[in-house]
Motif scaffolding. Structure first.
Motif, PDB file in Angstrom:
ATOM      1  N   GLU A 265       0.997  -0.957  -0.175  1.00  0.00           N
ATOM      2  CA  GLU A 265      -0.023  -0.181   0.117  1.00  0.00           C
ATOM      3  C   GLU A 265       1.178   1.024   0.080  1.00  0.00           C
ATOM      4  O   GLU A 265       1.200   1.447   0.704  1.00  0.00           O
ATOM      5  N   VAL A 266       1.346   2.259  -0.860  1.00  0.00           N
ATOM      6  CA  VAL A 266       1.235   3.382  -0.671  1.00  0.00           C
ATOM      7  C   VAL A 266      -0.302   4.254  -0.157  1.00  0.00           C
ATOM      8  O   VAL A 266      -1.211   4.391  -0.381  1.00  0.00           O
ATOM      9  N   LEU A 267      -0.385   4.382   1.358  1.00  0.00           N
ATOM     10  CA  LEU A 267      -1.314   5.879   2.050  1.00  0.00           C
ATOM     11  C   LEU A 267      -1.203   6.950   2.138  1.00  0.00           C
ATOM     12  O   LEU A 267      -0.515   7.282   2.638  1.00  0.00           O
ATOM     13  N   LEU A 268      -1.429   7.530   0.982  1.00  0.00           N
ATOM     14  CA  LEU A 268      -1.853   8.926   1.308  1.00  0.00           C
ATOM     15  C   LEU A 268      -2.658   9.215   2.366  1.00  0.00           C
ATOM     16  O   LEU A 268      -4.205   9.270   2.454  1.00  0.00           O
ATOM     17  N   VAL A 291      -0.689   6.042  -5.226  1.00  0.00           N
ATOM     18  CA  VAL A 291      -0.886   6.280  -4.185  1.00  0.00           C
ATOM     19  C   VAL A 291      -2.003   5.251  -4.183  1.00  0.00           C
ATOM     20  O   VAL A 291      -2.720   5.195  -5.246  1.00  0.00           O
ATOM     21  N   THR A 292      -2.218   3.946  -3.231  1.00  0.00           N
ATOM     22  CA  THR A 292      -3.188   3.686  -3.213  1.00  0.00           C
ATOM     23  C   THR A 292      -4.521   3.582  -2.875  1.00  0.00           C
ATOM     24  O   THR A 292      -5.919   2.369  -2.647  1.00  0.00           O
ATOM     25  N   GLY A 293      -4.307   3.795  -1.524  1.00  0.00           N
ATOM     26  CA  GLY A 293      -5.592   4.477  -0.883  1.00  0.00           C
ATOM     27  C   GLY A 293      -5.682   5.634  -0.029  1.00  0.00           C
ATOM     28  O   GLY A 293      -4.605   6.256   0.255  1.00  0.00           O
ATOM     29  N   ILE A 294      -6.369   6.815   0.530  1.00  0.00           N
ATOM     30  CA  ILE A 294      -6.594   7.300   1.190  1.00  0.00           C
ATOM     31  C   ILE A 294      -6.680   7.261   2.535  1.00  0.00           C
ATOM     32  O   ILE A 294      -7.414   6.412   3.463  1.00  0.00           O
TER      33      ILE A 294
END
Ligand SMILES: Nc1nc2c(ncn2[C@@H]2O[C@H](COP(=O)(O)OP(=O)(O)O)[C@@H](O)[C@H]2O)c(=O)[nH]1
Ligand SMILES: [Mg+2]
Length: 347
Positions: A265-268, A291-294
């Motif tokens: 995951e790249v969480l923003l 980004v994969t999720g906020i």
């Protein structure tokens, strides 16, 4: 409720007794390129003791958005006021109009007119429109250790979110390793170390201020593999002023991680109280950071929860987590129905 895959530990002691926090200083500061054989990940997997090779399906304690979301309505829901109310809550011009039109149409179709009927319809409408299939954290593909990169501007709530997440995972008997790749501010490293202590997990910290964040990221994953950890979570700096710097720095971190493991995951992390600035920030990061999720933080501090809806729609990225306070338990998986319920609740 989601089911997650983590390592099966047959050693009972290891699985119930979390190790005390150990602050792990990297001994050397390697050139990332120099120390990383391409096949390290495969080697690490091959070296795993047999009892650790298996994964099991687990459930983790649930968290509720609860107190986080403020109601849009201090008095009765009137169709004539709805558009303005949505605008004030930061849904944005187009979305506010669209939702209002849709609700009017739907109310007409089913003959809804009372406050209670309209609230129910609005709740359904928001829930349906926010529901998507990819809202769960990627902790299920069994590619252990999972690696999360956490990105976003300073002050958004990255470190706090990592702390909450680590504790929650540790409570579910996950072995977590943290990486302090926000290396430019000593205080940022200390802050992560404090959270690591609360979650009883190990942390890789820079040897000196300003150490290459990519080398910290590399060593974090290395330690996670060596320790048979389930997950490595890497905190990054938000100080970057322009897109090129941001892209370069995150690109280097990503490359360093990918020498040994897949990025799950790249969480923003976005601060909900930033209003329309949140949108601009999110777009800038989404363009360069894969980004994969906020993660939307500070929902507790704002009457502008509409930004969450607007962000998910406009960026076409799932909201995965929400922060609803500064405490260790103040976060939740994003649930469209809970969120919608909070927004249209009676005061
Ligand atoms: N009210 C509230 N405050 C939060 C939340 N998440 C983070 N914060 C606060 O926001 C500030 C910045 O958080 P921090 O994690 O240091 O941000 P970072 O710079 O992105 O790492 C701190 O004072 C946190 O306590 C949240 O969900 N709600
Ligand atoms: Mg921080």
């Amino acid at each position: 409720m989601f089911n997650f895959l983590k390592r099966l530990r047959t050693d009972k002691n290891e699985s119930v007794e979390l190790e005390p926090a150990v602050v792990q200083d990297p001994v050397v500061e390697p050139e990332v390129e120099a120390v990383a054989p391409e096949n390290l990940a495969a080697e690490a997997i091959a070296k795993q003791p047999q009892h650790l090779a298996a994964v099991i399906e687990v459930q983790l304690p649930e968290r509720s958005i609860g107190k986080g979301v403020r109601s849009l309505f201090g008095s009765d829901l009137l169709l004539d006021d709805l558009e303005d109310i949505l605008l004030l809550a930061d849904f944005g011009v187009e979305i506010s109009l669209e939702i209002t039109e849709e609700l009017k149409k739907e109310a007409n179709r089913v003959g809804a007119s009372t406050d209670a009927e309209l609230r129910l319809l609005l709740m359904e409408l928001l829930t349906n429109r926010l529901t998507r299939a990819d809202s769960a954290l990627n902790l299920s593909d069994g590619a252990l250790p999972y690696v999360f990169l956490v990105v976003g501007v300073n002050g958004a709530g990255k470190t706090t979110t990592i702390g909450k997440l680590s504790r929650w995972l540790a409570d579910g008997d996950w072995k977590v390793v943290l990486g302090a790749a926000d290396t430019f501010r000593a205080a940022a490293v200390e802050q992560l170390a404090t959270w690591a202590e609360r979650a009883a997990c190990k942390i890789v910290r820079p040897l000196n201020q300003g150490q290459d964040p990519a080398s910290v990221a590399y060593q974090t994953v290395e330690l996670a593999i060596r320790e048979d950890a389930d997950i490595a979570i890497i905190d990054t700096a938000g100080r970057l002023q322009n897109k090129k710097d941001l892209m370069d720095e995150l690109g280097k971190i990503r490359k360093a991680v990918e020498k040994q493991a897949k990025i799950s995951e790249v969480l923003l992390v976005i601060d909900a109280t930033m209003g329309q600035n949140a949108m601009a920030q999110a777009k800038a990061f989404a363009e360069v950071a894969n980004v994969t999720g906020i993660v939307m933080t500070k929902l507790d501090g704002t009457a502008k929860g509409g930004i969450l809806y607007a962000l998910q729609k406009e960026l076409d990225l799932p909201i995965k987590l929400v922060g609803v306070g500064e405490g260790i338990n103040d976060f939740a998986f994003f649930s469209p129905s809970e969120f919608a319920k909070g927004l249209v609740a009676y005061k």
